[in-house]
Scaffold this motif. Structure first.
Motif, PDB file in Angstrom:
ATOM      1  N   TYR A  46      -6.786   6.070  -5.412  1.00  0.00           N
ATOM      2  CA  TYR A  46      -7.202   5.447  -4.152  1.00  0.00           C
ATOM      3  C   TYR A  46      -7.015   6.463  -3.025  1.00  0.00           C
ATOM      4  O   TYR A  46      -7.489   7.576  -3.154  1.00  0.00           O
ATOM      5  CB  TYR A  46      -6.435   4.138  -3.938  1.00  0.00           C
ATOM      6  N   LEU A  70      -6.652   1.269  -0.643  1.00  0.00           N
ATOM      7  CA  LEU A  70      -5.399   0.716  -1.151  1.00  0.00           C
ATOM      8  C   LEU A  70      -5.637   0.133  -2.535  1.00  0.00           C
ATOM      9  O   LEU A  70      -6.699  -0.433  -2.808  1.00  0.00           O
ATOM     10  CB  LEU A  70      -4.875  -0.384  -0.222  1.00  0.00           C
ATOM     11  N   SER A  71      -4.656   0.251  -3.389  1.00  0.00           N
ATOM     12  CA  SER A  71      -4.771  -0.305  -4.741  1.00  0.00           C
ATOM     13  C   SER A  71      -4.829  -1.830  -4.681  1.00  0.00           C
ATOM     14  O   SER A  71      -4.352  -2.447  -3.708  1.00  0.00           O
ATOM     15  CB  SER A  71      -3.564   0.114  -5.577  1.00  0.00           C
ATOM     16  N   GLN A 103      -0.073   5.689  -1.756  1.00  0.00           N
ATOM     17  CA  GLN A 103      -1.068   5.469  -2.809  1.00  0.00           C
ATOM     18  C   GLN A 103      -1.111   6.609  -3.832  1.00  0.00           C
ATOM     19  O   GLN A 103      -1.079   6.366  -5.038  1.00  0.00           O
ATOM     20  CB  GLN A 103      -2.457   5.237  -2.196  1.00  0.00           C
TER      21      GLN A 103
END
Length: 333
Positions: A175, A8-9, A162
Motif C-alpha cells: 500500500y 491504507l491496508s 504501511q
C-alpha cells in the motif's frame, strides 16, 4: 489530508472504522440533546458542514511542490461544541468522498478520525484551557494550530506504518510506500510552516466575526436572543455565499496534495524520494470508486464553473440533509 483508497491496508481501514464508531454514536446522541435544548443547532449544523466543506476546497501551494488545505475543525468545535463539530465534519467528508471522490471510501474511517475527531477535540481542549484564563481569542488561534498539526502528524503515522506492516513476497510495500522517515516530515512540515497558520488565522477571523453577533459562546450559552441568532445566521449565509463564489481560487494550487497521488503518478514521487520505483500491487488491484463529479469537475464546462457548481450543490445538499434530519427528529419526539 484526505487519504485516498488503497493507500491504507484493509486491516488499517477496518481498525479506523471501529475506532470512529463510538465517536459517531456519541456525537449523534449528544447532538439530539443539543437540538432539543437549542433549536438554532439545526441550521448551524448545516452551516458548519458547509463551512468545513468549502474551506477544504481552497487548496494552497506548499513547499515541496504539493498542496494542502485548512479544515476549520477547531472553529466548528468552538461554535457548536466538539461532538456537533465531529458530526458536521463527518457529513462533509462523506459527501466529498461519495460525490466528488475527495478522500477514499474505504479510508473514510481514517479520514474522519483525523479531521472529525482529533482536530476538533484537541483544538477545543486547548481553546478551553486558555478560556479559563480569559484568553479566548488566543486560545482559539493556538487550538486551531495545534489541532490541525496533530491531525497531520497522525496522517503521517498512518501512511508511514504501511510499508512496515504490509509487504508482498518480494518485500515491496503493498500500500502506501512511504516510510515514517518520509511521511511524517512531509505531512508535519507543510502544516507547521503554512497550513497551521492559515487554519489558525481563518479560525480567529470567523471567531471574531461571530462574537460581534453572538457575544456569548453559542455552544456554552444557555440561550441567545432571537435577534442575535437571526443576525448571526444572516452573516453566515453571506460568508458561505462568498466562499462559493470564491471557490475557484482553490484551483490556483494545481499541485496534488502529498500522499494523494494516483498510481500512475506515484513512480516519479518514489524516484524523487530515493525509493524503489515500484507501484504497490495493493494500489493497482485495489478498490476503485467512480464518483459522479470527480475532483469537483462538471463534464462539458470549464473547471472554475464546475468548482462553483460543486460548491453550491454541496451546500444545498448539506442544508437539505440536516433539515430532513431535524424534521424526522421532530416527528419522533
Amino acid at each position: 489530508m484526505h487519504i485516498p483508497d488503497n493507500y491504507l491496508s484493509p486491516q488499517t481501514c477496518i481498525t479506523m472504522f471501529v475506532a470512529m464508531a463510538p465517536v459517531w454514536a456519541i456525537s449523534i446522541s449528544k447532538v439530539k440533546i443539543q437540538i432539543k435544548e437549542k433549536k438554532e443547532t439545526v441550521p448551524l449544523l448545516g452551516i458548519a458542514s458547509s463551512l468545513s466543506f468549502l474551506i477544504m476546497m481552497f487548496n494552497l501551494p506548499v513547499p515541496g511542490g504539493t498542496s494542502a488545505h485548512a479544515v476549520g475543525g477547531t472553529l466548528l468545535a468552538i461554535l457548536l461544541g466538539p461532538w456537533a463539530a465531529s458530526l458536521s465534519i463527518t457529513v462533509a467528508l462523506l459527501l466529498q468522498a461519495l460525490l466528488f471522490g475527495d478522500g477514499g471510501i474505504l479510508a473514510f474511517g481514517a479520514n474522519t478520525f483525523n479531521m472529525a475527531f482529533i482536530m476538533p477535540f484537541v483544538g477545543y481542549f486547548v481553546y478551553s484551557l486558555f478560556k479559563r484564563f480569559n484568553h479566548e481569542k488566543f486560545g482559539a488561534f493556538i487550538g486551531a494550530y495545534f489541532g490541525i498539526n496533530l491531525a497531520a502528524l497522525i496522517v503521517g503515522v498512518e501512511l508511514g506504518i504501511q510499508p512496515l506492516l504490509f509487504k508482498d513476497g518480494s518485500g515491496n510495500p503493498l500500500y502506501s510506500p512511504y516510510p515514517l522517515s518520509i511521511s511524517i516530515p512531509a505531512m508535519t512540515s507543510t502544516h507547521l510552516l503554512v497550513i497551521g497558520w492559515i487554519e489558525a488565522l481563518f479560525t480567529i477571523l470567523v471567531f471574531s466575526f461571530v462574537k460581534k453577533s453572538s457575544p456569548n459562546s453559542i455552544y456554552l450559552a444557555s440561550h441567545e436572543s432571537k435577534s442575535n441568532i437571526k443576525k448571526l445566521l444572516t452573516r453566515f449565509y453571506i460568508l458561505i455565499s462568498s466562499l462559493i463564489i470564491l471557490s475557484p481560487l482553490g484551483l490556483l494550487a494545481s499541485e496534488t496534495a502529498w500522499g494523494e497521488w494516483s498510481p500512475s503518478d506515484i513512480l516519479s514521487t518514489l524516484t524523487k524520494n530515493g525509493l524503489n520505483p515500484h507501484i504497490p500491487t495493493g494500489m493497482v488491484n485495489g478498490f476503485n470508486f467512480k464518483p459522479l463529479l470527480p475532483d469537483y469537475s462538471l463534464f462539458g464546462v470549464s473547471l472554475p464553473v464546475g468548482y462553483v457548481f460543486s460548491a453550491f450543490s454541496a451546500v444545498i445538499i448539506l442544508f437539505i440533509l440536516f433539515r430532513v434530519i431535524a424534521h424526522e427528529k421532530s416527528k419522533t419526539a
